[in-house]
Write a protein that holds these residues in place. Sequence first.
Motif, mmCIF file in Angstrom:
data_model
loop_
_atom_site.group_PDB
_atom_site.id
_atom_site.type_symbol
_atom_site.label_atom_id
_atom_site.label_comp_id
_atom_site.label_asym_id
_atom_site.label_seq_id
_atom_site.Cartn_x
_atom_site.Cartn_y
_atom_site.Cartn_z
ATOM 1 N N VAL A 144 11.012 1.862 9.325
ATOM 2 C CA VAL A 144 11.248 2.325 10.702
ATOM 3 C C VAL A 144 10.871 1.211 11.676
ATOM 4 C CG1 VAL A 144 10.679 4.071 12.428
ATOM 5 C CG2 VAL A 144 10.761 4.695 10.005
ATOM 6 N N PRO A 145 11.749 0.861 12.603
ATOM 7 C CA PRO A 145 11.437 -0.197 13.574
ATOM 8 C C PRO A 145 10.152 0.099 14.336
ATOM 9 C CG PRO A 145 13.761 0.377 13.689
ATOM 10 C CD PRO A 145 13.129 1.390 12.788
ATOM 11 N N ALA A 146 9.392 -0.950 14.617
ATOM 12 C CA ALA A 146 8.095 -0.787 15.267
ATOM 13 C C ALA A 146 8.221 -0.128 16.629
ATOM 14 C CB ALA A 146 7.408 -2.150 15.396
ATOM 15 N N GLN A 147 9.282 -0.464 17.394
ATOM 16 C CA GLN A 147 9.415 0.111 18.731
ATOM 17 C C GLN A 147 9.636 1.625 18.677
ATOM 18 O OE1 GLN A 147 11.347 -2.185 17.389
ATOM 19 N NE2 GLN A 147 13.536 -1.911 17.830
ATOM 20 N N ILE A 148 10.297 2.088 17.626
ATOM 21 C CA ILE A 148 10.505 3.534 17.471
ATOM 22 C C ILE A 148 9.169 4.222 17.212
ATOM 23 C CG2 ILE A 148 11.577 5.313 16.033
ATOM 24 C CD1 ILE A 148 13.560 3.920 17.806
ATOM 25 N N ARG A 149 8.350 3.625 16.366
ATOM 26 C CA ARG A 149 7.038 4.202 16.066
ATOM 27 C C ARG A 149 6.128 4.148 17.272
ATOM 28 N NH1 ARG A 149 5.450 4.992 11.135
ATOM 29 N NH2 ARG A 149 3.333 4.257 11.546
ATOM 30 N N GLU A 150 6.169 3.043 18.020
ATOM 31 C CA GLU A 150 5.298 2.897 19.190
ATOM 32 C C GLU A 150 5.649 3.891 20.296
ATOM 33 O OE1 GLU A 150 5.754 -1.161 20.214
ATOM 34 O OE2 GLU A 150 4.607 -1.918 18.500
ATOM 35 N N LYS A 151 6.940 4.196 20.417
ATOM 36 C CA LYS A 151 7.369 5.157 21.433
ATOM 37 C C LYS A 151 7.069 6.603 21.023
ATOM 38 C CE LYS A 151 11.519 4.573 23.014
ATOM 39 N NZ LYS A 151 12.970 4.272 23.011
ATOM 40 N N GLY A 152 6.647 6.796 19.794
ATOM 41 C CA GLY A 152 6.319 8.138 19.341
ATOM 42 C C GLY A 152 7.497 8.935 18.858
ATOM 43 N N GLU A 153 8.688 8.296 18.769
ATOM 44 C CA GLU A 153 9.865 9.031 18.348
ATOM 45 C C GLU A 153 9.851 9.332 16.860
ATOM 46 O OE1 GLU A 153 13.417 7.122 19.620
ATOM 47 O OE2 GLU A 153 12.825 7.050 21.705
ATOM 48 N N LEU A 154 9.060 8.593 16.103
ATOM 49 C CA LEU A 154 8.932 8.862 14.671
ATOM 50 C C LEU A 154 7.609 8.273 14.192
ATOM 51 C CD1 LEU A 154 10.180 10.019 12.141
ATOM 52 C CD2 LEU A 154 11.350 7.856 11.774
ATOM 53 N N ARG A 155 6.691 9.121 13.847
ATOM 54 C CA ARG A 155 5.361 8.673 13.451
ATOM 55 C C ARG A 155 5.078 8.870 11.960
ATOM 56 N NH1 ARG A 155 1.452 8.123 17.540
ATOM 57 N NH2 ARG A 155 2.450 6.958 19.220
ATOM 58 N N ASP A 156 5.622 9.943 11.409
ATOM 59 C CA ASP A 156 5.264 10.270 10.025
ATOM 60 C C ASP A 156 6.338 11.201 9.460
ATOM 61 O OD1 ASP A 156 3.863 10.357 7.687
ATOM 62 O OD2 ASP A 156 2.059 11.285 8.503
ATOM 63 N N TRP A 157 6.119 11.616 8.193
ATOM 64 C CA TRP A 157 7.056 12.505 7.519
ATOM 65 C C TRP A 157 6.286 13.596 6.797
ATOM 66 C CZ3 TRP A 157 12.009 10.624 8.340
ATOM 67 C CH2 TRP A 157 12.123 9.250 8.632
ATOM 68 N N ARG A 158 6.951 14.701 6.564
ATOM 69 C CA ARG A 158 6.380 15.768 5.755
ATOM 70 C C ARG A 158 7.397 16.176 4.681
ATOM 71 N NH1 ARG A 158 2.633 14.187 7.885
ATOM 72 N NH2 ARG A 158 1.115 15.230 9.225
ATOM 73 N N VAL A 159 6.925 16.265 3.448
ATOM 74 C CA VAL A 159 7.760 16.706 2.334
ATOM 75 C C VAL A 159 7.497 18.192 2.128
ATOM 76 C CG1 VAL A 159 8.273 16.417 -0.112
ATOM 77 C CG2 VAL A 159 7.681 14.417 1.285
ATOM 78 N N ARG A 160 8.488 19.034 2.421
ATOM 79 C CA ARG A 160 8.304 20.479 2.418
ATOM 80 C C ARG A 160 9.125 21.134 1.312
ATOM 81 N NH1 ARG A 160 3.683 21.282 5.125
ATOM 82 N NH2 ARG A 160 3.763 20.518 7.300
ATOM 83 N N ALA A 161 8.478 21.945 0.484
ATOM 84 C CA ALA A 161 9.170 22.652 -0.591
ATOM 85 C C ALA A 161 10.089 23.722 -0.005
ATOM 86 C CB ALA A 161 8.157 23.289 -1.536
ATOM 87 N N GLN A 162 11.246 23.874 -0.608
ATOM 88 C CA GLN A 162 12.235 24.829 -0.103
ATOM 89 C C GLN A 162 11.678 26.244 0.056
ATOM 90 O OE1 GLN A 162 15.341 24.456 0.888
ATOM 91 N NE2 GLN A 162 16.202 26.510 0.811
#
Length: 809
Positions: free
Chosen positions: A249-267
């Motif tokens: 993920v590009p650093a500017q996207i992470r810095e802007k808060g648009e994408l910080r982390d992920w969650r793996v969720r069971a169906q």
Amino acid sequence: MLSRYVSPVFTAFLRQMRHHRLYTAINIAGLALGLATCLTFGLIVRYEFTFDRWLNSAGDIYRLDAVNASDGKRAEIADAPFRVYDALRIAFPEITHATRIRPEGISIITPDDIHSSNALYVDPDFFATLPYPLLRGNAASALSAPNSIVLSEERALAYFHTIDVIGRRLTVDHDGRKADLTVTGVLGPVPGNTTLRPDMLIPIDSAMLASTAFTQWGIEGGYLFFRLRSPSDARHMQNAVMQFSTDHVPAQIREKGELRDWRVRAQPSIHFLDGTLGASDASRSGVIMLGLIGVLALLSALINTINLSTARGLLRAREVAMRKTLGATRRDLIVQFMGEAMLLVLCAAIPALALIEIAIPTVNALGGWDIVIPYGLVLSALLGLTVIVGLMVGAYPALWLSSYQPARVLAASRAATMGRLGAIVRLGLVVVQFGFAIGLSASSVVILRQSVFVRDMNRGFESSGLAFIPFIDNVGPSATQLSLMDAFRGIPGVTTVSYFYTMPGNYGFFAGDYFSPATMPDHRPRLEWQDIGRDYFQLFGMHLIAGRLFDDAHGEDDQQKGSGIHSAIIDVSSARALGYTTPEAALGQTIRKNTDRASWRIIGVVNDIRLKSAREQSVSHVYFYTSSPYRFTSAGIRFENRSKQDVESALQAIWRQRAPSLAFNAVLATDLLSGDYRDDERRGELLAIGAGVAIFIAVMGMYALASFTVARRMLEVGIRKTLGATTGRVLGLLMGQFLRPVVGAGLIGCAMAWMAMRNWLSGFDARIALSPIYFALVFAAALFVAALTVLFQTLRVARAEPARALRAE
């Protein structure tokens, strides 16, 4: 050996039914209601907790959720940027199958009509990831061709009047792009408790792959599902996604808060998860509460039967003594009493099954469920409950009465009873029974009152006489859209037409950003903004608080004309958030948007409106004027003195002339907003039904208990009246005995309901005040019903002649 017990049990049970009809009828009716309520609400719980579990190996299916940061707070969303798809499959080889899922509204063009439909654009791996059943077609190849389409059974019948449609063709219009698609499959029926219920599946095409939703990191394109080999793979993947995000993920996207982390969720977990994320109305606590109501309704019926058993102990003590004198062992008596209890519950189980049949259609209509009665499971559960309840009902007579000594019972002038212990037990059971019923009734009153409040609350705009046509940009360029809306203005009864991004009820397109006053660049509240057309404020009936509204005479108002600083209008809460002490203080001030650093001058302040749910915090708005609609705009039509059906017909006629290849779709503001209160309204109605059942069971039990108790106190009443007690005093004494536990139950039930409803209401941004009046009214009503129930019995005894009472004794 078995006949030694069977015959006496049936004989004794039939004798009890014949000689004590009231007791038997009340017990059977109460147990039938309790069993039916318990199993009906149990089916609701089962339905909700088994979402998607019918899918083959559902535990191996997962969804990737994105986590962004807003105002410094992490927020999980049920979507993911599709830009991650290819990199994810390379980085995690444990992913065996994966598919992107993008919901889109499309138009289906048939020879006789144009149909609006919801499609899921998916990858060819869809069926390998989510194994939905196919009535026609091959799952391995149904989505492999670029111009293929898989229809649901319902849509196949609607378009072709048959499900034998393999090879047939459909014309689809998506965002103005027409395509002829070949039907390659027909989806089979899926259970109602399924998260994704597609009308049709279409492979993602090259044009869609080139769109920003598939190429940019900061845009959530839709759902991303994948299949793993084992739960350990899911744990490993969750631990590794942070490093994956850093690598890709590009650093500017992470810095802007648009994408910080992920969650793996069971169906299987996403049904209730989506409820917490705001993606659905599912509520785990609400479902658990319904399950508890069912259990407590059965417990209330059980309390009735136990109470009546303890009260009737005096009538059966001499029977036990005589049986023992004639040679019966304690084992014989235990088997007899247990057998009688089992037969009693079994007699209640038959009408309970009929009540479940009657209740399920009503429950489905109220809750929006699609519950089908699984008779094998219900009959097994009913049999199991019959055994459990029978054992609990028979425990007192089997263990207590069978222990009586014949000599003491037969020598006593009065029949043996449980004495003070029995009275305490009955008192405690009545308190539990009525406490549950009163607490449940008070809770349903509060929930229904909150739903009425949300339905009727002032949102800052008038919702009646307001209709919307979503996403009119599909009809063509701006000039075509403006011409269409001009035609709408000519409809008799239509007073105002405008366009905008955001519709009420969380529908439409939403945009937010950080704004800062030019004088305070470090002060940056997050505000929602949208481009609006002419007469927007008149359309919604909003009021100007200070300054002026947009008009074409001021060139700087139009975002599409000229350069430099354009005009903006804010609402009262935005003025407050930006640091202006009064609406007038905001006029003439310059604000900047963080994303593009553009500047606007505030020319007016309008009242706040609530477009989103009452559960969500009311947001502040900034409005920009544009003389030509942008992408994602919707049209709004205000009408009066004409029925909605007439206006909708006139709108549709113009739409068919101007956009003949697109399906017409108009919605009323009142319908969009109904989703804000409808679920709570249904939940309140279900609670009210549960409360009604609980109160009815409790009242039946009190009536029967009053009958036995009054009969037992005939001698006491005769003596009191002989010594000078008046009818009023005797009546007050007897009524007080019956109503004291109801008073205690009311206090306990109302206290518990108060705490539960205070916690529930805290989930709303707009809510009613938790007034004691609601609880006092329910409390008074319960006392009145309880008093009315026992009044006839107690009045008859209180008015009886002393000589008759003493002679009867």
